[in-house]
Design a protein around this motif. Structure first.
Motif, short mmCIF file in Angstrom:
data_model
loop_
_atom_site.label_atom_id
_atom_site.label_comp_id
_atom_site.label_asym_id
_atom_site.label_seq_id
_atom_site.Cartn_x
_atom_site.Cartn_y
_atom_site.Cartn_z
N ARG A 4 2.34 3.79 -7.81
CA ARG A 4 2.08 2.36 -7.97
C ARG A 4 2.89 1.82 -9.14
O ARG A 4 3.03 2.46 -10.18
CB ARG A 4 0.59 2.12 -8.21
CG ARG A 4 0.19 0.64 -8.17
CD ARG A 4 -1.29 0.47 -8.36
NE ARG A 4 -1.70 0.87 -9.71
CZ ARG A 4 -2.96 0.82 -10.14
NH1 ARG A 4 -3.92 0.42 -9.32
NH2 ARG A 4 -3.25 1.20 -11.36
N ASP B 134 3.20 -0.49 -12.21
CA ASP B 134 2.25 -1.06 -13.15
C ASP B 134 2.89 -2.05 -14.13
O ASP B 134 2.30 -2.37 -15.17
CB ASP B 134 1.56 0.05 -13.94
CG ASP B 134 0.67 0.91 -13.05
OD1 ASP B 134 0.09 0.38 -12.09
OD2 ASP B 134 0.58 2.13 -13.32
N GLY C 274 1.44 -3.76 -9.15
CA GLY C 274 0.39 -3.64 -8.14
C GLY C 274 0.89 -3.16 -6.79
O GLY C 274 0.10 -2.74 -5.95
N LYS C 275 2.20 -3.19 -6.59
CA LYS C 275 2.76 -2.67 -5.33
C LYS C 275 3.00 -1.17 -5.47
O LYS C 275 2.90 -0.59 -6.55
CB LYS C 275 4.06 -3.39 -4.99
CG LYS C 275 3.89 -4.87 -4.66
CD LYS C 275 5.22 -5.49 -4.26
CE LYS C 275 5.05 -6.95 -3.91
NZ LYS C 275 6.34 -7.58 -3.50
N TYR C 276 3.38 -0.58 -4.35
CA TYR C 276 3.66 0.86 -4.32
C TYR C 276 5.13 1.09 -3.98
O TYR C 276 5.69 0.40 -3.12
CB TYR C 276 2.77 1.57 -3.30
CG TYR C 276 1.33 1.66 -3.75
CD1 TYR C 276 0.85 2.80 -4.37
CD2 TYR C 276 0.46 0.59 -3.57
CE1 TYR C 276 -0.47 2.89 -4.79
CE2 TYR C 276 -0.86 0.66 -3.99
CZ TYR C 276 -1.32 1.81 -4.60
OH TYR C 276 -2.62 1.89 -5.03
N SER D 150 0.84 -1.20 0.00
CA SER D 150 0.00 0.00 0.00
C SER D 150 0.88 1.24 0.00
O SER D 150 2.05 1.20 0.38
CB SER D 150 -0.92 0.02 1.23
OG SER D 150 -0.16 0.18 2.41
N ALA D 151 0.27 2.35 -0.40
CA ALA D 151 1.02 3.61 -0.43
C ALA D 151 1.43 4.02 0.98
O ALA D 151 2.55 4.50 1.20
CB ALA D 151 0.18 4.70 -1.08
#
Length: 239
Positions: A97, A99, A105-107, A59-60
């Motif tokens: 993120r 891409d 999908g990770k940040y 997550s961010a």
């Protein structure tokens, strides 16, 4: 007769030669313009390098938290080498993120600091300490002399002496001698410093920690920086 008495001084003044312009040559002088350079060396007393931290998370918020913790550890490690808050300057903050690739999908959060050090003999040790604290992007260092004007003074004197010696050689060959100096023009200075950070950057990707003896700090030799200055001098020559 009174009008004649007033006119005579005016006539005499008009017949006198005009005073020579101090910025130009007289009729019996020859103008010679000489350009010369000077060189000086000084040992750099400041080093600048970039210490960056990059973190990946699901997550961010988590990526930001991990990155902030690592950067805090980096700042604490640098403080042991006399690096204060005024010697740290944030150059880049990013969060986004991923891409593409295996981390899709990770940040990713990143933070780059420009670090200024004055303890030149400990630069290599400081770089090693920042990586131990969590920095995984290192570039530099760039070495400079803090007082460039003082470092160039001997070059100024050398440049003028070279111009004077060259003018004396020309004058002697022409059967003349230097009568006076009309103008001295500073041509500026150039600093022969190491390659800029962007051109000598290296990236250190930190893998999973491995239990092993700590390696010695990377070798570091500040060497010397070279300053070049130029000058142009107008000489008036005469027999």
């Amino acid at each position: 007769m009174r009008p004649v008495a007033f006119a005579l001084p005016l006539i005499l003044a008009a017949c006198q030669p005009a005073a020579p312009d101090p910025r130009g040559v007289d009729r019996d002088e020859t103008l010679l313009t000489v350009s010369a350079t000077g060189r000086s060396e000084a040992r750099p007393d400041e080093a600048t390098f970039i210490a960056g931290v990059e973190s990946l998370a699901g997550s961010a918020a988590e990526a930001t938290r991990l990155n902030n913790e690592k950067m805090a550890r980096v700042s604490v490690a640098l403080a042991k080498f006399g690096v204060g808050q005024d010697d740290l300057q944030t150059q880049n903050l990013s969060l986004g993120r991923v891409d593409y690739g295996p981390d899709r999908g990770k940040y990713k959060a990143s933070n780059n600091l420009t670090v200024r050090m004055r303890q030149m003999e400990r630069v290599g040790e400081a770089v090693a300490a920042t990586t131990d604290a969590g920095a995984n992007l290192i570039s530099g260092p760039s070495l400079r002399v803090s007082d460039r004007e003082a470092a160039s003074r001997s070059a100024y004197a050398m440049a003028y002496k070279a111009a004077r010696a060259r003018a004396e050689a020309y004058a002697g060959a022409a059967g003349l001698k230097i009568d006076r100096i009309l103008a001295i023009r500073d041509g500026g200075a150039s600093q022969g410093e190491p390659i800029p950070l962007a051109e000598q950057a290296m990236s250190v990707q930190m893998a999973a920690p491995v239990v092993a003896p700590a390696p010695p700090p990377p070798p570091f030799n500040p060497g010397v920086n070279v300053s070049h200055v130029s000058v142009r001098v107008d000489f008036a020559l005469k027999r």
